[in-house]
Every structure is written in structure tokens, then in C-alpha cells.
Design a protein around this motif. Structure first.
Motif, short mmCIF file in Angstrom:
data_model
loop_
_atom_site.label_atom_id
_atom_site.label_comp_id
_atom_site.label_asym_id
_atom_site.label_seq_id
_atom_site.Cartn_x
_atom_site.Cartn_y
_atom_site.Cartn_z
N GLU A 1 1.97 1.81 -3.47
CA GLU A 1 0.85 2.31 -4.24
C GLU A 1 0.66 3.81 -4.03
OE1 GLU A 1 -3.73 0.88 -5.06
OE2 GLU A 1 -3.01 0.86 -3.00
N LYS A 2 0.81 4.25 -2.78
CA LYS A 2 0.57 5.65 -2.44
C LYS A 2 1.73 6.55 -2.84
CE LYS A 2 -0.58 8.64 1.50
NZ LYS A 2 -0.89 8.66 2.97
N HIS A 3 2.97 6.07 -2.67
CA HIS A 3 4.13 6.94 -2.84
C HIS A 3 4.96 6.67 -4.08
CE1 HIS A 3 3.65 8.64 1.20
NE2 HIS A 3 3.43 7.41 1.62
N GLU B 1 0.82 -1.21 0.00
CA GLU B 1 0.00 0.00 0.00
C GLU B 1 0.86 1.26 0.00
OE1 GLU B 1 -2.58 -0.56 3.35
OE2 GLU B 1 -4.07 -1.67 2.15
N TRP B 2 2.04 1.21 0.66
CA TRP B 2 2.95 2.35 0.65
C TRP B 2 3.47 2.59 -0.76
CZ3 TRP B 2 7.96 3.42 -0.66
CH2 TRP B 2 8.49 4.63 -0.20
#
Length: 409
Positions: free
Chosen positions: A112-114, A109-110
């Protein structure tokens, strides 16, 4: 004295690991130093590397020491993503099972976000096992855009084993590398890195009788990985940092011990688990076993949902009765969050909040199971009387139940 039924969280230090840890803590030497003490420490590390490689079915050069499973997962997921994207900017997709440990889940998820990763979450069935048809479909859809596949070997909550061999075969046919979080599987079921054909695999010391704070990433010799941290260039320039000789040596001692007794211990622990499952079903007929059938789950895992009660309330009441277990769910800032694993398996939130995980390990005995079965009916009735938490914090509710049961104000 409490009965410990939370070996999936951490297990007791084995006698073999304890002896080696004490011995090495009494010595000095940085394994990167060139003098005698440094060379002695380096020998201890390299002997450990060979022992762990032998236990995991890998070549010694494929063992990259880390601070534990979480670091190994982050190094694999982020490192593979960055390396693959560096070779081809179009490789941004990550195929990840919906029931991963948070060490993988949050890393994905990190990214994906960053980092612009595009994530395809692979669904599981009601037993928590990945749908291979969905994986095949995802792999066939622009395989050149996929950076990696990451699927755990065995689930940490419900104990279900994944079809890792088939996952690797399908992924490699599409030219995609595979990482597996094998933290729960290693030391509990046969794990062979080379035979399965994985590109990267995470393992941890404290799950098998080694110390907390040490683990390893098994990384294929031809696999390119971008480091997450930089420094002295230790561990193939993949994981910089001074190596913890004492913990690494103790980890190896634990690995050798579990590998040597894996077959007999799996049968013994599996027998205890089966007796626990039968006993829980007899004591609380409403309880529902979650996860794969016994032949397809970890030998030490028994995960139930208990209707009409909060898992944390039941945990506190069992703890008061001298039995330590786990809910397998997370609670952040006092806000109850049902297990993402159980939700992915199709359970509704209310049912998922009644979870209780009992896990056995190398120190478990039949008397531990007896203690649970004696304490469970009364604890369940009290937890059920308290009911579901509603809008009240799970932790506050569980603490209230515990105080009432102990007769305090």
C-alpha cells in the motif's frame, strides 16, 4: 522444569524430524549439483516434496520450499499482486482480513505504501471470524480492480477457523485468486489445498514438529507469481536459493507424522484444551474466553482476557511459577500495543491488554494443564494487584512484578 504452553509460537521437534535432520546433516551435497552427492540430495528434496504434498492435499509440483511461513506469505502476497497488476494495471485492490498475522498484514501495508496498492480490510465478528457479506460486497464492487484476496485459515492468537471454502468460492466466482496463511491450521486440522481450491497457501515446519527456518508456499500450477528474490532459478523460478536439504527432509518427516495421527491427536489435544478452559473458568471466573466456540477453533488454542491486569505481568508471574505462555500481543521499543486481532474483534484497549494465550501441541500432557491451573490463581492475583501499566512501559512493569514476586530487590 518449565511447563510449555506456547506451542502456537513454536513446538518441540518431533522424534521423526529429529532422526531425519541428524541423518541429513551428516551428509553433503547441493541438490542443484549434477554429481552423485548432488543427485542424492535432490532425491531427498523430491521425496520430501512428495510427502508434504500428500500431507497438504497438493501436487508435488505445487510445493515451493521457503525459509518459513513469513517468506511464504510475502512471496504469495507480493508475488500475486505484482503478477496480477502486470497483466492489468487497474488491478490494485487487495482484500485482506483485519486479523492476519503480521507476515501478511505488514506485507499488505508495504504494498500500500510503496506499490500503490489499495487495501480493503475485511472486518470480523466478536469471535474473530470474517464477515462473508462484506467480502461479497467488496468482490462485487469492480472485481476487475482486485489483485487478490488473502485470509488466514486459522488465527494464530485466538484460534478461530475461517470459512475458507466459502471465501474461495465467492472470490473465484468474481475471477479473483485467493491466498491463505495456513501456518497454524496445517497439522492441527484437516487441510486440503486441492479440495478447497486455493491458489496459494503458506505452511511452516516449526509449527508441526519440524525445524525452524523451513516452510513452503503451495502454489497452483497455473498461478502466475512474480518472484520476490532472484538468483539461480530454483523452485519453478519462483524462489531462488540453495535448498536446505536437511531441514526440508525433516519438515517432510514431521508433516508425515502429523498427517498420520491428525484425527487421534486432534481429539486428544482438544480434550486437554477443553479441560484447560473449564479449569481456568473455575479458577478465575472473571476470565473471558476469546475466539470462536471450541467446534470452530484450533484444538490446541485457549485464549483468555484477564480483567484488571497486564498480560505481560501475568506472563512473567506464570513464568516464575514454571508455566510458559504468551500474550499474543506485540511490544515495540517499550511501547505497549494491544493485539490488533482483539481490537478488530471489538475489544477496547484496556481489555485487550489483559490477554493470555495458552496453546497445546503434540508434546502436551495432562500434567501441563494441572500445572497451569495450580499456578494461575496466585499469579493472577499478583498481576491484578499491580494493576494496569498506565503510562509505564509494559515490560518494565512486568519485570518489576516478577522481581517482587521472587523476593529480589
Amino acid at each position: 522444569m518449565s511447563v510449555y504452553l506456547d506451542h502456537a509460537a513454536t513446538t518441540t521437534l518431533s522424534a521423526e524430524a529429529m532422526a531425519v535432520l541428524i541423518r541429513e546433516l551428516g551428509r553433503t551435497g547441493n541438490p542443484s549439483s549434477l554429481h552423485g552427492s548432488g543427485r542424492r540430495a535432490r532425491r531427498a528434496v523430491e521425496d520430501a516434496r512428495e510427502a508434504i504434498a500428500a500431507a497438504a492435499g497438493a501436487h508435488p509440483s505445487e510445493v515451493i520450499f521457503t525459509s518459513g511461513g513469513t517468506e511464504a506469505d510475502n512471496l504469495a502476497v507480493k508475488g500475486l499482486f505484482w503478477a496480477r497488476r502486470s497483466e492489468n494495471p487497474d488491478r490494485r485492490r487487495i482484500l485482506c482480513s483485519a486479523v492476519e498475522h503480521h507476515a501478511v498484514l505488514d506485507a499488505v501495508e508495504w504494498l500500500e505504501k510503496h506499490e500503490g496498492a489499495e487495501v480493503s480490510w475485511l472486518p470480523v465478528d466478536g469471535a474473530g471470524v470474517i464477515d462473508l457479506d462484506v467480502l461479497k460486497t467488496e468482490l462485487e464492487r469492480t472485481p476487475e480492480s482486485i489483485a487478490l484476496v488473502t485470509v488466514m485459515w486459522a488465527n494464530n492468537e485466538v484460534g478461530s477457523l475461517q470459512p475458507i471454502r466459502e471465501i474461495v468460492e465467492l472470490s473465484h466466482a468474481a475471477g479473483v485468486p485467493v491466498h491463505s496463511d495456513a501456518v497454524q491450521a496445517f497439522g492441527s486440522v484437516p487441510v486440503d489445498f486441492k479440495a478447497i481450491g486455493l491458489d496459494a497457501m503458506s505452511i511452516s515446519g516449526h509449527k508441526i514438529g519440524g525445524p525452524v527456518g523451513v516452510g513452503a508456499l503451495l502454489l497452483g500450477r497455473a498461478v502466475k507469481l512474480t518472484p520476490v528474490q532472484h538468483g539461480g532459478g530454483q523452485e519453478r523460478d519462483v524462489r531462488s536459493g540453495t535448498l536446505d536439504t536437511a531441514s526440508i527432509a525433516a519438515f517432510a518427516a514431521a508433516a508425515g507424522a502429523v498427517a498420520g495421527s491428525l484425527q487421534t491427536e486432534s481429539v486428544r489435544i482438544g480434550g486437554l484444551r477443553n479441560r484447560l478452559i473449564d479449569g481456568v473458568r473455575a479458577a478465575v471466573p472473571e476470565a473471558v474466553l476469546r475466539g470462536a466456540p471450541c467446534a470452530g477453533r484450533l484444538p490446541g488454542n485457549a485464549h483468555f482476557t484477564f480483567p484488571g491486569c497486564e498480560g505481560d505481568s501475568l506472563l512473567f508471574l506464570l513464568d516464575l511459577a514454571g508455566v510458559e505462555s504468551s500474550t499474543g500481543s506485540a511490544c515495540t521499543a517499550g511501547v505497549p500495543r494491544p493485539s490488533h486481532v482483539l481490537l478488530a474483534m471489538g475489544l477496547d484497549e484496556e481489555t485487550a491488554r489483559g490477554a493470555q494465550r495458552f496453546t497445546l501441541g503434540h508434546a502436551s500432557k495432562g500434567s501441563d494443564v494441572d500445572a497451569l491451573l495450580a499456578a494461575l490463581p496466585g499469579a493472577y492475583q499478583r498481576a491484578r494487584q499491580a494493576g494496569m501499566a498506565g503510562h509505564e512501559s509494559t515490560i518494565q512493569t512486568a519485570a518489576t512484578v516478577a522481581r517482587q514476586a521472587s523476593g529480589s530487590s
